[in-house]
Design an enzyme around this catalytic site. Sequence first.
Site, PDB file in Angstrom:
ATOM      1  CE1 TYR A  70      -3.488   2.419  -0.068  1.00  0.00           C
ATOM      2  CE2 TYR A  70      -2.415   3.627   1.735  1.00  0.00           C
ATOM      3  CZ  TYR A  70      -3.279   3.628   0.788  1.00  0.00           C
ATOM      4  OH  TYR A  70      -4.002   4.640   0.588  1.00  0.00           O
ATOM      5  CD  GLU A  71       4.933   1.535   4.022  1.00  0.00           C
ATOM      6  OE1 GLU A  71       4.733   1.429   5.234  1.00  0.00           O
ATOM      7  OE2 GLU A  71       6.254   1.577   3.428  1.00  0.00           O
ATOM      8  CG  LEU A  72       5.650   0.199  -4.124  1.00  0.00           C
ATOM      9  CD1 LEU A  72       6.885   1.179  -4.118  1.00  0.00           C
ATOM     10  CD2 LEU A  72       5.739  -0.918  -4.551  1.00  0.00           C
TER      11      LEU A  72
END
Length: 440
Positions: free
Chosen positions: A353-355
């Site tokens: 998700y961060e990516l």
Amino acid sequence: NYTQKWKLNVIRRNKHSCFTERQVTSKIVEVKKFLQITCENSYYQTLVNGTSLYKNCKKLPLENNKNPTIKKNAEFEDQGYYSCVHFLHHNGKLFNITKTFNITIVEDRSNIVPVLLGPKLNHVAVELGKNVRLNCSALLNEEDVIYWMFGEENGSDPNIHEEKEIRIMTPEGKWHASKVLRIENIGESNLNVLYNCTVASTGGTDTKSFILVRKADMADIPGHVFTRGMIIAVLILVAVVCLVTVCVIYRVDLVLFYRHLMRRDETLTDGKTYDAFVSYLKECRPENGEEHTFAVEILPRVLEKHFGYKLCIFERDVVPGGAVADEIHSLIEKSRRLIIVLSKSYMSNEVRYELESGLHEALVERKIKIILIEFTPVTDFTFLPQSLKLLKSHRVLKWKADKSLSYNSRFWKNLLYLMPAKTVKPGRDESEVLPVLSES
Ligand SMILES: *[C@@H]1O[C@H](CO)[C@@H](O)[C@H](O)[C@H]1NC(C)=O
Ligand SMILES: *[C@@H]1O[C@H](CO)[C@@H](O)[C@H](O)[C@H]1NC(C)=O
Ligand SMILES: *[C@@H]1O[C@H](CO)[C@@H](O)[C@H](O)[C@H]1NC(C)=O
Ligand SMILES: *[C@@H]1O[C@H](CO)[C@@H](O)[C@H](O)[C@H]1NC(C)=O
Ligand SMILES: *[C@@H]1O[C@H](CO)[C@@H](O)[C@H](O)[C@H]1NC(C)=O
């Protein structure tokens, strides 16, 4: 029933010649004027079998066998004895009748206006102490004169000599004369004075002048100056190429030095809280312990304590609980860079998700720049999202455990180069060299 007395004058034939010298018709022709010799004998015309024309007793190869003729503009070579020999048969005997012309070519009797050849004013570049020969040549009539004139107020100069005049006759009967003035051991007094050459005839005079000038005084560029100029130009070019090469190679150092010098700071006005959001593998398993240490300890120690940046490390800066996905998204929005610590086991559900959030910010909204750190050598990038491969290659940094430890290493310099410019520096309480990572 008709008688007449005849007086017959018999001349002895010259045995060694084809004609008798006492029986010639003399003709004088001016050069370039019309010259005509025609073999005709009106009295015997009907009886004559053939006619030949001889010049100085050599038969001329003329086509016309009946009336050989020469018609041309006279040249000096045309001078000579021309014999027309008519052959005729009579009572079975071959007789010949000879008539000889003594042709003399004389020069054009009309006078020309004499002219000096070449420009009227001549600058001659000389070196002091050397010799020079000034050549004056003219086209003139036989009786015309050519002479040199120059100032001799201080008595005659022993270094100046007039050479003998040379004359050659032109095909037109005029003369080509040249007279050389030789100046030896040229001194200051010979410079910038006029040496005049004059040709004089009854029809008028013509004068041309020579001036000696020092070689360096010449207006045009001498050869050695030109060569020197070319060498300097080439050297400058080489220097520029070297400078550009050095700039390309040390681009990072130069940019860092420039930032330091100008005290640039691009973090003041954008309203963001963090300089970088660090994304790394969260699960702390023994096989990726080093990676975890790097992200949570080494990165903040160097970037925050030593270089004064403010990082956002989820594990450290975010209190547990709450909606993780929303939290991450807003933190990434508040960060200027997204540092991804990349390794083989990076793509876990948690970092995905961060990516994706970071990539959206970077590629769609262009609000954040991504920095990839290849912590362990990654050979297979297929596990990464397609869009990450669009990143420029210089945005991927390779961590080399042995070489990258010092603050001055290329790794940190490259990382600083990719980080935003910032002036705030904390006190240097840290040692210059990082402790070596634990070998596990
Ligand atoms: C031919 O003509 C020239 C010039 O007029 C003269 O000097 C010469 O004696 C002549 N030759 C003969 C053989 O008459
Ligand atoms: C010359 O003319 C005679 C008669 O006029 C003739 O018999 C003879 O063949 C001619 N010879 C030549 C070579 O033409
Ligand atoms: C002219 O005729 C004589 C005698 O026939 C001869 O000796 C002489 O060679 C002839 N001349 C030429 C030019 O043929
Ligand atoms: C002088 O110049 C003329 C042609 O311009 C040349 O024919 C002559 O030989 C020269 N004389 C000398 C002594 O160099
Ligand atoms: C040379 O000629 C120039 C002009 O043609 C004249 O002014 C000058 O007085 C002359 N010099 C000498 C030394 O004859």
